[in-house]
Design a protein around this motif. Structure first.
Motif, PDB file in Angstrom:
ATOM      1  N   ASP A  76       0.862  -1.179   0.000  1.00  0.00           N
ATOM      2  CA  ASP A  76       0.000   0.000   0.000  1.00  0.00           C
ATOM      3  C   ASP A  76       0.900   1.231   0.000  1.00  0.00           C
TER       4      ASP A  76
ATOM      5  N   THR B 251      -8.410   5.313  -1.496  1.00  0.00           N
ATOM      6  CA  THR B 251      -9.064   5.816  -0.288  1.00  0.00           C
ATOM      7  C   THR B 251      -8.707   7.287  -0.096  1.00  0.00           C
TER       8      THR B 251
ATOM      9  N   GLY C 276      -4.749   7.425  -0.332  1.00  0.00           N
ATOM     10  CA  GLY C 276      -4.089   6.129  -0.265  1.00  0.00           C
ATOM     11  C   GLY C 276      -4.410   5.266  -1.469  1.00  0.00           C
ATOM     12  N   TYR C 277      -3.467   4.412  -1.809  1.00  0.00           N
ATOM     13  CA  TYR C 277      -3.666   3.443  -2.882  1.00  0.00           C
ATOM     14  C   TYR C 277      -3.309   2.079  -2.303  1.00  0.00           C
ATOM     15  N   ARG C 278      -4.327   1.247  -2.096  1.00  0.00           N
ATOM     16  CA  ARG C 278      -4.131  -0.066  -1.489  1.00  0.00           C
ATOM     17  C   ARG C 278      -3.866  -1.133  -2.553  1.00  0.00           C
TER      18      ARG C 278
ATOM     19  N   GLY D  94       0.678   5.789   0.329  1.00  0.00           N
ATOM     20  CA  GLY D  94      -0.157   6.943   0.614  1.00  0.00           C
ATOM     21  C   GLY D  94       0.650   8.221   0.623  1.00  0.00           C
TER      22      GLY D  94
ATOM     23  N   ALA E 175      -5.339  13.049   3.255  1.00  0.00           N
ATOM     24  CA  ALA E 175      -4.551  11.887   2.834  1.00  0.00           C
ATOM     25  C   ALA E 175      -5.225  11.164   1.672  1.00  0.00           C
TER      26      ALA E 175
END
Length: 158
Positions: free
Chosen positions: A49, A86, A69-71, A51, A67
């Motif tokens: 992940d 996210t 995020g890229y999971r 972020g 923030a």
């Protein structure tokens, strides 16, 4: 997580899970470890992940943390792009009151809402938090909404 000492305090985060398929088989556990729940795979493949976040100051005593995020960068889940993204934010007022919120585009891609919200109060010696969390632990074919509430009281000692 690496935070840069610049005006907006930008930070970059990376999380690695199950690096190279690591497994822990300890003969003696100090704390008992939970077994996999029914339906969960025995081993999960490695995933990454990432972020990025910024913290602009909005005025005297007001800070907004944002923030993105890229999971699952490696796409182990074989999901579409939106299921990985996210967004979240926290508004801090004078270091005393804060409000948090976030959404997961993962669920919006399936016309489901998934998000979280929270608020809290900080003092020099304690912190009181209340949060609402919603997630979909189901599969791509079988969505399953999971709602949780968290109440947290923290005592601080100098």
């Amino acid at each position: 997580t690496l935070t840069f000492p610049w005006k907006l305090l930008p930070s970059v985060s990376f999380v690695a899970r199950n690096i190279l398929g690591v497994q822990y088989n300890l003969p003696i556990n100090i704390l008992p470890l939970a077994n996999n729940s029914s339906g969960a795979p025995a081993t999960e493949p490695m995933s990454l992940d990432a972020g990025i976040a910024i913290q602009p100051k909005l005025g005297k005593g007001m800070v907004l943390s944002v923030a993105l995020g890229y999971r699952d960068i490696l796409n182990v889940s074989r999901a579409n792009l939106f299921r990985h993204i996210t967004l979240g934010s926290e508004f801090d007022l004078r270091g005393r009151f804060f409000f948090r919120g976030g959404i997961s585009l993962e669920e919006w891609s399936r016309s489901l809402f998934s998000g979280n919200a929270g608020l809290g109060l900080r003092t020099k010696y304690s912190e009181l938090n209340f949060s609402w969390l919603m997630e979909d632990p189901g599969t791509a074919d079988t969505p399953m909404q999971d709602h949780r509430f968290m109440f947290q009281y923290i005592l601080k000692f100098d």
